[in-house]
Design a protein around this motif. Structure first.
Motif, mmCIF file in Angstrom:
data_model
loop_
_atom_site.group_PDB
_atom_site.id
_atom_site.type_symbol
_atom_site.label_atom_id
_atom_site.label_comp_id
_atom_site.label_asym_id
_atom_site.label_seq_id
_atom_site.Cartn_x
_atom_site.Cartn_y
_atom_site.Cartn_z
ATOM 1 N N VAL A 1 0.851 -1.189 0.000
ATOM 2 C CA VAL A 1 0.000 0.000 0.000
ATOM 3 C C VAL A 1 0.887 1.240 0.000
ATOM 4 O O VAL A 1 1.834 1.334 0.789
ATOM 5 N N GLN A 2 0.553 2.147 -0.887
ATOM 6 C CA GLN A 2 1.298 3.412 -0.931
ATOM 7 C C GLN A 2 0.364 4.576 -1.209
ATOM 8 O O GLN A 2 -0.564 4.458 -2.027
ATOM 9 N N LEU A 3 0.623 5.677 -0.533
ATOM 10 C CA LEU A 3 0.035 6.969 -0.842
ATOM 11 C C LEU A 3 1.203 7.926 -1.013
ATOM 12 O O LEU A 3 1.995 8.103 -0.083
ATOM 13 N N VAL A 4 1.312 8.513 -2.179
ATOM 14 C CA VAL A 4 2.452 9.384 -2.473
ATOM 15 C C VAL A 4 1.931 10.766 -2.847
ATOM 16 O O VAL A 4 1.297 10.938 -3.895
ATOM 17 N N GLU A 5 2.225 11.730 -1.970
ATOM 18 C CA GLU A 5 1.812 13.106 -2.226
ATOM 19 C C GLU A 5 2.867 13.832 -3.059
ATOM 20 O O GLU A 5 4.064 13.534 -2.955
ATOM 21 N N SER A 6 2.410 14.759 -3.858
ATOM 22 C CA SER A 6 3.305 15.599 -4.636
ATOM 23 C C SER A 6 2.629 16.939 -4.885
ATOM 24 O O SER A 6 1.431 17.091 -4.651
ATOM 25 N N GLY A 7 3.420 17.900 -5.358
ATOM 26 C CA GLY A 7 2.862 19.198 -5.712
ATOM 27 C C GLY A 7 3.121 20.303 -4.711
ATOM 28 O O GLY A 7 2.766 21.457 -4.959
ATOM 29 N N GLY A 8 3.710 19.978 -3.583
ATOM 30 C CA GLY A 8 4.007 21.010 -2.602
ATOM 31 C C GLY A 8 5.158 21.891 -3.061
ATOM 32 O O GLY A 8 5.805 21.631 -4.076
ATOM 33 N N GLY A 9 5.400 22.955 -2.301
ATOM 34 C CA GLY A 9 6.494 23.843 -2.627
ATOM 35 C C GLY A 9 6.330 25.190 -1.975
ATOM 36 O O GLY A 9 5.520 25.367 -1.068
ATOM 37 N N LEU A 10 7.100 26.137 -2.453
ATOM 38 C CA LEU A 10 7.073 27.508 -1.964
ATOM 39 C C LEU A 10 6.257 28.369 -2.917
ATOM 40 O O LEU A 10 6.484 28.339 -4.140
ATOM 41 N N VAL A 11 5.314 29.111 -2.359
ATOM 42 C CA VAL A 11 4.464 29.963 -3.183
ATOM 43 C C VAL A 11 4.228 31.277 -2.440
ATOM 44 O O VAL A 11 4.223 31.312 -1.205
ATOM 45 N N GLN A 12 4.037 32.332 -3.187
ATOM 46 C CA GLN A 12 3.762 33.633 -2.579
ATOM 47 C C GLN A 12 2.311 33.718 -2.119
ATOM 48 O O GLN A 12 1.433 33.032 -2.679
ATOM 49 N N PRO A 13 2.030 34.544 -1.146
ATOM 50 C CA PRO A 13 0.632 34.755 -0.727
ATOM 51 C C PRO A 13 -0.223 35.144 -1.921
ATOM 52 O O PRO A 13 0.192 35.942 -2.764
ATOM 53 N N GLY A 14 -1.404 34.559 -1.981
ATOM 54 C CA GLY A 14 -2.302 34.787 -3.100
ATOM 55 C C GLY A 14 -2.116 33.809 -4.240
ATOM 56 O O GLY A 14 -2.938 33.777 -5.163
ATOM 57 N N GLY A 15 -1.080 33.026 -4.180
ATOM 58 C CA GLY A 15 -0.802 32.070 -5.238
ATOM 59 C C GLY A 15 -1.594 30.784 -5.101
ATOM 60 O O GLY A 15 -2.432 30.628 -4.197
ATOM 61 N N SER A 16 -1.320 29.852 -6.007
ATOM 62 C CA SER A 16 -2.042 28.574 -6.049
ATOM 63 C C SER A 16 -1.068 27.407 -6.134
ATOM 64 O O SER A 16 0.038 27.542 -6.669
ATOM 65 N N LEU A 17 -1.519 26.301 -5.603
ATOM 66 C CA LEU A 17 -0.819 25.028 -5.748
ATOM 67 C C LEU A 17 -1.867 23.939 -5.909
ATOM 68 O O LEU A 17 -2.986 24.062 -5.395
#
Length: 118
Positions: free
Chosen positions: A1-17
């Motif tokens: 069983v695996q759950l692998v998250e991705s897509g995180g990072g550094l973003v400026q206020p008001g931005g999107s991820l």
């Protein structure tokens, strides 16, 4: 069983991820999928959840309502968290959780860091 998250990072206020959680090793469509987050020194907080099967029911916490949305793609065994209008207080490690077996089974991912800062 695996759950692998991705897509995180550094973003400026008001931005999107957009966070993604890829699942394997279990029957994905039968599980309720939930995103949690944990900021330093704080307890883990439920952010958003989506029901099993077709995902017709979703829950979004008040702290992110109107800014975050959750969705699932059972064909790809993936759950997404779209995060818009990000604020510094959204900074945390975000975890993916799968719950099944009438709540008796819980799987967790390793987490992905989201940092909102100018």
């Amino acid at each position: 069983v695996q759950l692998v998250e991705s897509g995180g990072g550094l973003v400026q206020p008001g931005g999107s991820l957009r966070l993604s959680c890829a699942a394997s090793g279990f029957t994905f469509r039968n599980y309720v999928m939930t995103w949690y987050r944990q900021a330093p020194g704080k307890e883990r907080e439920l952010v958003a959840a989506i029901s099993s099967a077709g995902g017709s029911t979703t829950y979004i916490s008040d702290s992110v309502k109107g800014r975050f949305t959750i969705s699932r793609d059972n064909a790809k065994n993936t759950v997404l968290l779209q995060m818009n209008s990000l604020k510094p207080e959204d900074t945390a490690v975000y975890f993916c959780n799968a719950r099944g077996g009438l709540g008796r089974i819980n799987y967790w991912g390793q987490g992905t860091q989201v940092t909102v800062s100018s």
